[in-house]
Design a protein around this motif. Structure first.
Motif, PDB file in Angstrom:
ATOM      1  N   MET A   1       0.845  -1.210   0.000  1.00  0.00           N
ATOM      2  CA  MET A   1       0.000   0.000   0.000  1.00  0.00           C
ATOM      3  C   MET A   1       0.876   1.254   0.000  1.00  0.00           C
ATOM      4  N   LEU A   2       1.956   1.235   0.771  1.00  0.00           N
ATOM      5  CA  LEU A   2       2.866   2.388   0.790  1.00  0.00           C
ATOM      6  C   LEU A   2       3.457   2.616  -0.596  1.00  0.00           C
ATOM      7  N   SER A   3       3.805   1.496  -1.265  1.00  0.00           N
ATOM      8  CA  SER A   3       4.443   1.626  -2.583  1.00  0.00           C
ATOM      9  C   SER A   3       3.490   2.248  -3.601  1.00  0.00           C
ATOM     10  N   TYR A   4       2.167   2.127  -3.379  1.00  0.00           N
ATOM     11  CA  TYR A   4       1.209   2.713  -4.310  1.00  0.00           C
ATOM     12  C   TYR A   4       0.886   4.172  -3.966  1.00  0.00           C
ATOM     13  N   GLY A   5       1.496   4.677  -2.895  1.00  0.00           N
ATOM     14  CA  GLY A   5       1.365   6.108  -2.592  1.00  0.00           C
ATOM     15  C   GLY A   5      -0.009   6.546  -2.126  1.00  0.00           C
ATOM     16  N   PHE A   6      -0.738   5.663  -1.420  1.00  0.00           N
ATOM     17  CA  PHE A   6      -2.035   6.086  -0.880  1.00  0.00           C
ATOM     18  C   PHE A   6      -1.805   7.204   0.141  1.00  0.00           C
ATOM     19  N   ASP A   7      -2.877   7.999   0.411  1.00  0.00           N
ATOM     20  CA  ASP A   7      -2.725   9.157   1.297  1.00  0.00           C
ATOM     21  C   ASP A   7      -2.351   8.734   2.714  1.00  0.00           C
ATOM     22  N   LYS A   8      -2.871   7.595   3.137  1.00  0.00           N
ATOM     23  CA  LYS A   8      -2.604   7.171   4.503  1.00  0.00           C
ATOM     24  C   LYS A   8      -2.598   5.643   4.528  1.00  0.00           C
ATOM     25  N   VAL A   9      -1.612   5.070   5.194  1.00  0.00           N
ATOM     26  CA  VAL A   9      -1.550   3.608   5.362  1.00  0.00           C
ATOM     27  C   VAL A   9      -1.327   3.336   6.841  1.00  0.00           C
ATOM     28  N   SER A  10      -2.135   2.440   7.414  1.00  0.00           N
ATOM     29  CA  SER A  10      -1.959   2.176   8.849  1.00  0.00           C
ATOM     30  C   SER A  10      -2.276   0.731   9.194  1.00  0.00           C
ATOM     31  N   LEU A  11      -1.747   0.300  10.334  1.00  0.00           N
ATOM     32  CA  LEU A  11      -2.034  -1.032  10.869  1.00  0.00           C
ATOM     33  C   LEU A  11      -2.945  -0.849  12.075  1.00  0.00           C
TER      34      LEU A  11
ATOM     35  N   ASN B   1      -5.419  -5.447  11.243  1.00  0.00           N
ATOM     36  CA  ASN B   1      -6.047  -5.140   9.954  1.00  0.00           C
ATOM     37  C   ASN B   1      -5.104  -4.168   9.255  1.00  0.00           C
ATOM     38  N   VAL B   2      -5.020  -4.252   7.930  1.00  0.00           N
ATOM     39  CA  VAL B   2      -4.167  -3.319   7.195  1.00  0.00           C
ATOM     40  C   VAL B   2      -5.070  -2.365   6.407  1.00  0.00           C
ATOM     41  N   ILE B   3      -4.839  -1.061   6.579  1.00  0.00           N
ATOM     42  CA  ILE B   3      -5.763  -0.061   6.037  1.00  0.00           C
ATOM     43  C   ILE B   3      -5.007   0.986   5.209  1.00  0.00           C
ATOM     44  N   GLY B   4      -5.521   1.242   4.005  1.00  0.00           N
ATOM     45  CA  GLY B   4      -4.961   2.313   3.180  1.00  0.00           C
ATOM     46  C   GLY B   4      -6.104   3.181   2.691  1.00  0.00           C
ATOM     47  N   GLU B   5      -5.879   4.476   2.489  1.00  0.00           N
ATOM     48  CA  GLU B   5      -7.004   5.294   2.014  1.00  0.00           C
ATOM     49  C   GLU B   5      -6.588   6.419   1.086  1.00  0.00           C
ATOM     50  N   LEU B   6      -7.562   6.836   0.283  1.00  0.00           N
ATOM     51  CA  LEU B   6      -7.445   8.062  -0.514  1.00  0.00           C
ATOM     52  C   LEU B   6      -8.436   9.041   0.093  1.00  0.00           C
ATOM     53  N   LYS B   7      -7.956  10.210   0.459  1.00  0.00           N
ATOM     54  CA  LYS B   7      -8.808  11.226   1.101  1.00  0.00           C
ATOM     55  C   LYS B   7      -9.794  11.816   0.115  1.00  0.00           C
ATOM     56  N   GLY B   8     -11.042  11.976   0.562  1.00  0.00           N
ATOM     57  CA  GLY B   8     -12.063  12.604  -0.271  1.00  0.00           C
ATOM     58  C   GLY B   8     -11.805  14.092  -0.399  1.00  0.00           C
ATOM     59  N   ILE B   9     -12.109  14.662  -1.577  1.00  0.00           N
ATOM     60  CA  ILE B   9     -11.843  16.099  -1.743  1.00  0.00           C
ATOM     61  C   ILE B   9     -13.052  16.956  -1.353  1.00  0.00           C
ATOM     62  N   GLU B  10     -14.251  16.351  -1.305  1.00  0.00           N
ATOM     63  CA  GLU B  10     -15.424  17.144  -0.904  1.00  0.00           C
ATOM     64  C   GLU B  10     -15.924  16.781   0.478  1.00  0.00           C
ATOM     65  N   HIS B  11     -15.943  15.472   0.772  1.00  0.00           N
ATOM     66  CA  HIS B  11     -16.436  15.000   2.074  1.00  0.00           C
ATOM     67  C   HIS B  11     -15.401  14.052   2.690  1.00  0.00           C
TER      68      HIS B  11
ATOM     69  N   ARG C   1     -11.483   3.881   1.480  1.00  0.00           N
ATOM     70  CA  ARG C   1     -10.548   3.155   2.319  1.00  0.00           C
ATOM     71  C   ARG C   1     -10.525   1.689   1.906  1.00  0.00           C
ATOM     72  N   VAL C   2      -9.341   1.155   1.681  1.00  0.00           N
ATOM     73  CA  VAL C   2      -9.235  -0.284   1.432  1.00  0.00           C
ATOM     74  C   VAL C   2      -8.793  -0.940   2.739  1.00  0.00           C
ATOM     75  N   VAL C   3      -9.522  -1.982   3.141  1.00  0.00           N
ATOM     76  CA  VAL C   3      -9.195  -2.675   4.390  1.00  0.00           C
ATOM     77  C   VAL C   3      -8.935  -4.146   4.096  1.00  0.00           C
ATOM     78  N   PHE C   4      -7.764  -4.610   4.525  1.00  0.00           N
ATOM     79  CA  PHE C   4      -7.451  -6.036   4.492  1.00  0.00           C
ATOM     80  C   PHE C   4      -7.774  -6.552   5.891  1.00  0.00           C
ATOM     81  N   PHE C   5      -8.908  -7.206   6.039  1.00  0.00           N
ATOM     82  CA  PHE C   5      -9.344  -7.677   7.353  1.00  0.00           C
ATOM     83  C   PHE C   5      -8.589  -8.953   7.732  1.00  0.00           C
ATOM     84  N   MET C   6      -8.259  -9.062   9.000  1.00  0.00           N
ATOM     85  CA  MET C   6      -7.598 -10.274   9.507  1.00  0.00           C
ATOM     86  C   MET C   6      -8.626 -11.132  10.245  1.00  0.00           C
ATOM     87  N   ASN C   7      -8.498 -12.446  10.086  1.00  0.00           N
ATOM     88  CA  ASN C   7      -9.263 -13.408  10.916  1.00  0.00           C
ATOM     89  C   ASN C   7     -10.734 -13.590  10.521  1.00  0.00           C
TER      90      ASN C   7
END
Ligand SMILES: [Zn+2]
Length: 460
Positions: A79-89, A263-273, A322-328
């Motif tokens: 996810m980091l390599s694709y340059g999403f606005d935010k990536v978190s665990l 869970n692994v989470i990446g997102e693109l921020k919305g420009i209006e909301h 937001r893309v979420v890779f859910f665990m379990n």
């Protein structure tokens, strides 16, 4: 003669125009964006190579395993390599069950011994050495429940319920058989059985057993449970018709203390909301046989690729996606439950979620749990997908991972991606769920369909 040829010309022009109308793509303002999404997926797509990495470089990834932890790291880096606005665990706690090293079974008629292919059901206790017992066959959980305990006591119960071949949507056949796996051990133990064997939940006839989770009930003695291949189930059923059969097996699977995961989470921020969130995802964990290619490597890769396509085409979403890779998902759903709870605690605003967890096959459409108006909207966008062979835009929707969001955000609309289901249960939870059984174009078309759908949903 002149009039006749003039008439012919006019006739030819009219026919050509009608043919043009019939074959021309339905032009809507969105059709060029959708065309570019599909082109990106098919010409510059990363989905197939990403799935290869996840399957071949990481492998099967059951919650609590080393592979699951490496899959988390791999996903974060990707996810980091694709340059999403935010990536978190997002930290969560997951169950940790392991199959162990020994998993063998036989059935014996008089002096003849036959080996069977079996897999412990996920969560099963081990057998604590070799156990043997007289086998008794039933064809459904209902038939088992009607038995007397004197018929079952100290025996090994064989639940041989076939998935119904007549359902066109195979998930319906799966759903009606699922209780034998989920509740077979509890119901057999209630009547005094020492173990339970089930026919694998699959429509295909082959030598692969299919695992999956079972439920125990704390007030009822836990007994070992395993699935045998459909081929072995047929053989066993024939053998038991005229003979007394003894079944013997050994499994050293066991439950370990719970362990931390993410869970692994990446997102693109919305420009209006930016505060309104659309979640798309699948589950990163998989059963420990095969490589979790269709279930659910394909699903997480679909959603990863959808977000990557947004980024690469510079499509700026109005809402946060937001893309979420859910665990379990497979044995506890800690990821889905925690994501919903934490989202609520953070007072986030979740407007929609989409899950892909039905394999990497050719896309057929989408289903939604929304009201009549929502369904009308889905049907109104169907025209955009006519040339991409998608036709399912119906009621349904949801999924194990995104389902818990509904408890905290009752207004949320849940969608499921629907690919073709005919071959899914050939591979589901079996050693055959490997990368080689996913088709490159079908996977790419799935990612493109999801990206296009989310594009339309976001601008709705
Ligand atoms: Zn799944």
């Amino acid at each position: 003669v002149k009039i006749n040829s003039c008439f012919k010309k006019i006739f030819f022009v009219i026919i050509s125009f009608l043919v043009f109308l019939f074959y021309s793509e339905a032009q809507t303002p969105d059709s060029s964006v959708i065309r570019s999404i599909y082109n990106e997926a098919l010409l510059n797509g990363k989905s197939y190579e990403d799935l290869r990495e996840l399957c071949k470089n990481i492998g099967a990834r059951l919650s609590g395993s080393a592979q699951a932890e490496m899959a988390v790291k791999w996903s974060e880096q990707k996810m980091l390599s694709y340059g999403f606005d935010k990536v978190s665990l997002q930290p969560i706690i997951v169950p940790h069950w392991e199959r162990g090293n020994t998993e063998v079974g036989w059935f014996q008629i008089k002096d003849k011994i036959n080996k069977v292919n079996l897999l412990a059901l996920g969560g099963s206790i081990g057998t604590n050495g070799l156990i043997s017992g007289e086998l008794i066959e039933v064809n459904s959980l209902e038939e088992l429940k009607k038995k007397n305990s004197k018929d079952i006591k100290n025996k090994i119960v064989f639940i041989n319920q076939k998935m119904d071949d007549t359902f066109i949507q195979t998930f319906k056949a799966y759903g009606s058989c699922y209780p034998i796996r989920g509740n077979g051990a509890v119901e057999a133990s209630r009547l005094g059985a020492k173990a339970v064997i089930i026919r694998s939940l699959s429509l295909s006839k082959n030598e692969h057993p299919h695992t999956g989770s079972l439920n125990y009930n704390d007030s009822i003695q836990k007994i070992p449970a395993a699935a045998i291949s459909t081929q072995d189930a047929e053989q066993l059923s024939t053998a038991i018709k005229n003979n007394q059969v003894t079944f013997s097996f050994e499994m050293d699977c066991r439950l370990y203390p719970e362990s931390p995961s993410f869970n692994v989470i990446g997102e693109l921020k919305g420009i209006e909301h930016p505060d309104e969130i659309i979640t798309i995802g699948g589950h990163l964990d998989s059963w420990d046989t095969g490589e979790g290619a269709h279930d659910d490597g394909a699903g997480v890769i679909h959603c990863l690729e959808a977000l990557r396509i947004f980024k690469s085409l510079k499509l700026k979403p109005k809402h946060t996606i937001r893309v979420v890779f859910f665990m379990n998902e497979e044995n506890g759903n800690a990821g889905g439950k925690s994501y919903a709870k934490i989202s609520s605690e953070k007072k986030e605003k979740h407007i929609a979620a989409l899950e892909s967890d039905r394999g990497g096959f050719a896309p057929r459409g989408f289903v939604s749990d929304g009201n009549e108006n929502e369904l009308k909207w889905m049907q109104s966008i169907a025209i955009n997908f006519k040339n991409y062979d998608l036709h399912v835009f119906d009621k349904g929707g949801g999924g194990v991972d995104i389902g818990p969001l509904k408890n905290y955000f009752p207004e949320i609309i849940l969608f499921s991606f629907v690919p073709d289901s005919q071959r899914y249960f050939d591979f589901h939870h079996a050693p055959s769920d490997v990368f080689e059984n996913v088709n490159k174009r079908e996977l790419e078309l799935g990612a493109a369909a999801i990206a296009s759908f989310i594009y339309l949903l976001d601008k709705k």
